[in-house]
Design a protein around this motif. Structure first.
Motif, PDB file in Angstrom:
ATOM      1  N   ASP A   1      56.812  43.526  41.631  1.00  0.00           N
ATOM      2  CA  ASP A   1      56.263  44.863  41.353  1.00  0.00           C
ATOM      3  C   ASP A   1      55.620  45.454  42.606  1.00  0.00           C
ATOM      4  O   ASP A   1      55.805  46.639  42.917  1.00  0.00           O
ATOM      5  CB  ASP A   1      55.216  44.780  40.231  1.00  0.00           C
ATOM      6  N   ALA A   2      54.853  44.610  43.310  1.00  0.00           N
ATOM      7  CA  ALA A   2      54.166  45.112  44.512  1.00  0.00           C
ATOM      8  C   ALA A   2      55.191  45.563  45.556  1.00  0.00           C
ATOM      9  O   ALA A   2      55.045  46.618  46.185  1.00  0.00           O
ATOM     10  CB  ALA A   2      53.262  44.024  45.089  1.00  0.00           C
ATOM     11  N   MET A   3      56.254  44.773  45.699  1.00  0.00           N
ATOM     12  CA  MET A   3      57.257  45.113  46.716  1.00  0.00           C
ATOM     13  C   MET A   3      58.007  46.386  46.319  1.00  0.00           C
ATOM     14  O   MET A   3      58.261  47.254  47.157  1.00  0.00           O
ATOM     15  CB  MET A   3      58.226  43.946  46.881  1.00  0.00           C
ATOM     16  N   ALA A   4      58.351  46.497  45.035  1.00  0.00           N
ATOM     17  CA  ALA A   4      59.067  47.693  44.579  1.00  0.00           C
ATOM     18  C   ALA A   4      58.203  48.934  44.791  1.00  0.00           C
ATOM     19  O   ALA A   4      58.682  49.989  45.228  1.00  0.00           O
ATOM     20  CB  ALA A   4      59.441  47.553  43.106  1.00  0.00           C
ATOM     21  N   ARG A   5      56.913  48.794  44.490  1.00  0.00           N
ATOM     22  CA  ARG A   5      56.005  49.940  44.639  1.00  0.00           C
ATOM     23  C   ARG A   5      55.993  50.388  46.093  1.00  0.00           C
ATOM     24  O   ARG A   5      56.061  51.573  46.398  1.00  0.00           O
ATOM     25  CB  ARG A   5      54.612  49.518  44.170  1.00  0.00           C
ATOM     26  N   GLN A   6      55.927  49.410  46.970  1.00  0.00           N
ATOM     27  CA  GLN A   6      55.888  49.734  48.400  1.00  0.00           C
ATOM     28  C   GLN A   6      57.181  50.432  48.852  1.00  0.00           C
ATOM     29  O   GLN A   6      57.129  51.467  49.507  1.00  0.00           O
ATOM     30  CB  GLN A   6      55.700  48.445  49.183  1.00  0.00           C
ATOM     31  N   PHE A   7      58.305  49.859  48.478  1.00  0.00           N
ATOM     32  CA  PHE A   7      59.581  50.488  48.837  1.00  0.00           C
ATOM     33  C   PHE A   7      59.658  51.915  48.292  1.00  0.00           C
ATOM     34  O   PHE A   7      60.025  52.845  48.997  1.00  0.00           O
ATOM     35  CB  PHE A   7      60.758  49.688  48.281  1.00  0.00           C
ATOM     36  N   ASN A   8      59.312  52.065  47.013  1.00  0.00           N
ATOM     37  CA  ASN A   8      59.510  53.362  46.369  1.00  0.00           C
ATOM     38  C   ASN A   8      58.541  54.425  46.889  1.00  0.00           C
ATOM     39  O   ASN A   8      58.897  55.590  47.014  1.00  0.00           O
ATOM     40  CB  ASN A   8      59.417  53.222  44.846  1.00  0.00           C
ATOM     41  N   GLU A   9      57.314  53.997  47.214  1.00  0.00           N
ATOM     42  CA  GLU A   9      56.359  54.972  47.758  1.00  0.00           C
ATOM     43  C   GLU A   9      56.826  55.484  49.117  1.00  0.00           C
ATOM     44  O   GLU A   9      56.675  56.651  49.431  1.00  0.00           O
ATOM     45  CB  GLU A   9      54.968  54.330  47.910  1.00  0.00           C
ATOM     46  N   HIS A  10      57.411  54.582  49.903  1.00  0.00           N
ATOM     47  CA  HIS A  10      57.801  54.987  51.253  1.00  0.00           C
ATOM     48  C   HIS A  10      59.153  55.674  51.311  1.00  0.00           C
ATOM     49  O   HIS A  10      59.368  56.537  52.146  1.00  0.00           O
ATOM     50  CB  HIS A  10      57.782  53.776  52.198  1.00  0.00           C
ATOM     51  N   SER A  11      60.039  55.289  50.428  1.00  0.00           N
ATOM     52  CA  SER A  11      61.416  55.792  50.574  1.00  0.00           C
ATOM     53  C   SER A  11      61.589  57.196  49.995  1.00  0.00           C
ATOM     54  O   SER A  11      62.433  57.952  50.448  1.00  0.00           O
ATOM     55  CB  SER A  11      62.396  54.845  49.882  1.00  0.00           C
ATOM     56  N   GLY A  12      60.804  57.504  48.970  1.00  0.00           N
ATOM     57  CA  GLY A  12      61.007  58.787  48.293  1.00  0.00           C
ATOM     58  C   GLY A  12      62.343  58.872  47.580  1.00  0.00           C
ATOM     59  O   GLY A  12      62.854  59.950  47.296  1.00  0.00           O
TER      60      GLY A  12
END
Lengths: 122, 398
Positions: free
Chosen positions: B113-124
């Motif tokens: 979850d933490a990794m997905a959140r990071q990817f999704n916040e940055h990638s848009g």
């Protein structure tokens, strides 16, 4: 995202049933349950065999191993095929009953009593 | 002999979002991949033998005629001891795949979850819309016996549904979809490249994208195109968007939307509208609505392409229809049987694609030959899991 951090009971929740009524395959529901248990065991024995194979291969290659080596082990193509074949042969042993029933459907034999009676006369 | 065993799970391509799989967890999938092949291959033939040697003769004796519908065969076969045991084994194999996948994912869900959140916040690259309703045909049963379905959550905002889907699809397909389980999307891209080598679609819509296994390889094949991958299952998109970002694929956006209502996009907006093994997950009323919307948003000269299993036609033997129907009744695919009985060409014609513009082609999964050097002959039919599909397509009149 929830910030509460109640640890998730992953073991209990992993086995949750899927919504949608499960077909009943046998007249006695106990048989359905039993098949599930047997197949789960069949799977776990396969896992044990694979783990043992990993240990053996690592010992062959290195003489001594750490637990971490087992977790990180990835067979090369040749080892992967050997292990795949071993699993295939294992499954064929476990599923012998169905396979031989299939052959019997293709070439049915008369009831054994017929042979008993015929041999008694001839 | 090598061609007869699936590759080991560890041969799959690792990408950042793929859950970490321990030795024994991989071994469980290895067992299941092999077991599924055994059930569909060596043992699968037993169903036909049971049917021809005893079920059909008993049916004729009882009714004085042959079966007239695949449901009659289903009822008769449901009493056959062979078919019962085979079906029970196949159903359990699916349940075991889900159980193993969920153990893997849930024990490391905090990290995922933490990794997905990071990817999704940055990638848009993720656009969720809580206003999108989850249609009943997606929630009535848990499709593929995946507990919680495509939109399931173990806690709000998590990626468990998509991660479980991704981690275990290897087992159900017997390892036939390639290193990233994306052989379907690669096949589609390869077909388009061959059919229209010079075509450069600018905007592509993938409807019912789940985690993007099929949309990502299309985006990779057409790096100058903008790909929109939609689904009503936001939970799966969360994982799919992070997976795509982790793979470094930037020209794709995962948007929570329902294919029945594409009103946020104007007429003729997309050059290519794609669905891959998705139409059978709709309902009888939803499918024509969705196809009409696909037609509306497709530009003149554009391509509509639906990958599906072949439809049941009068030419297809009833026994084969019955076997192809297995998933409808045993693997929580309730629209499968009705969808495959429809004349899809006619449904597409009513959605605006005249029959003369339509075509049907066979599409075969493309796998990574360096990992799967001896991938099995894909023509081998295994009733619903084989890596060969029919594609129903049309070029919209220019």
């Amino acid at each position: 995202m929830s910030e509460v951090e109640e640890p998730l009971d992953w073991i209990a929740r992993a086995g949750k049933r899927a919504k949608g009524r499960r077909p009943e395959y046998f007249d006695d529901p106990a048989v359905d349950r039993l098949v599930s248990m047997v197949l789960a065991l069949v799977g776990e024995v396969s896992v044990l065999r694979e783990r043992l194979d990993t240990v053996e291969r690592l010992l062959d290659a290195k003489g001594t191993i750490a637990r971490e080596d087992i977790e990180r082990y990835a067979p090369d193509r040749a080892a992967g095929e050997e292990r795949g074949l071993a699993t295939k042969a294992y499954i064929a042993r476990v599923m012998r009953g169905l396979q031989q029933e299939l052959e019997a459907m293709q070439n049915p034999d008369p009831p054994i009593m017929e042979w008993v009676e015929r041999l008694a006369k001839e | 002999m090598a061609a007869e065993v699936p590759p080991p799970y560890t041969a799959l391509t690792k990408h950042p979002m793929l859950p970490e799989v321990g030795h024994d967890e991989a071994a469980r999938f290895n067992f299941l991949a092999n077991f599924n092949r055994h059930l569909s291959g060596a043992l699968g033939a037993g169903n036909r033998i049971a049917y021809e040697s005893r079920v059909l003769p008993a049916f004729r004796a009882e009714h004085g005629r042959d079966p007239e519908h695949r449901y009659e065969i289903r009822e008769a076969m449901a009493r056959d001891p062979w078919h019962r045991m085979w079906s029970a084994a196949k159903r359990n194999s699916m349940e075991m795949r889900q159980h193993n996948g969920r153990q893997i994912v849930l024990r490391q869900l905090d990290r995922l979850d933490a990794m997905a959140r990071q990817f999704n916040e940055h990638s848009g690259q993720l656009e969720l819309d809580p206003g999108v309703e989850h249609p009943f045909y997606q929630t009535a049963v848990d499709i593929h016996c995946q507990p919680g379905g495509y939109d399931g959550e173990e806690r709000p905002g998590d990626v468990s549904a998509g991660a479980n889907y991704d981690v275990g699809i290897f087992a159900t397909t017997g390892g036939q979809l390639g290193g990233l389980n994306d052989g379907g999307g690669q096949a589609v891209a390869a077909w388009v490249r061959k059919e229209r080598p010079d075509w450069q679609p600018r905007r592509i819509l993938d409807v019912g994208a789940t985690v993007g296994h099929n949309a990502v390889p299309i985006a990779q094949a057409f790096p100058d195109a903008e790909v929109i991958a939609i689904d009503t299952a936001g939970a799966s998109l969360r994982y799919g968007a992070a997976r795509a970002a982790g793979l470094g694929v930037r020209n794709i956006r995962f948007v929570e939307a329902n294919g029945e209502d594409l009103s946020r996009w104007p007429d003729g907006h997309f050059d290519w509208v794609q669905t891959t093994m998705f139409l059978h997950e709709l309902s009888a009323k939803a499918m024509p609505r969705l196809l009409k919307e696909c037609h509306r948003v497709l530009a003149p000269g554009g391509l509509i392409f639906h990958i599906e299993q072949p439809q049941y036609s009068a030419a297809m033997p009833l026994y084969e229809q019955f076997m192809r129907d297995w998933d409808a009744f045993n693997n929580n695919e309730p629209f499968w049987t009705a969808m495959h009985a429809q004349d899809l060409k006619q449904v597409m014609a009513e959605a605006g694609f005249p029959l003369e513009n339509q075509f049907v082609v066979g599409v075969r999964a493309v796998v990574d030959r360096d990992i799967f050097p001896d991938a099995p002959a894909a023509e081998e039919e295994d009733y619903g899991r084989s890596a060969v599909w029919n594609a129903y397509g049309a070029w919209k009149a220019a």
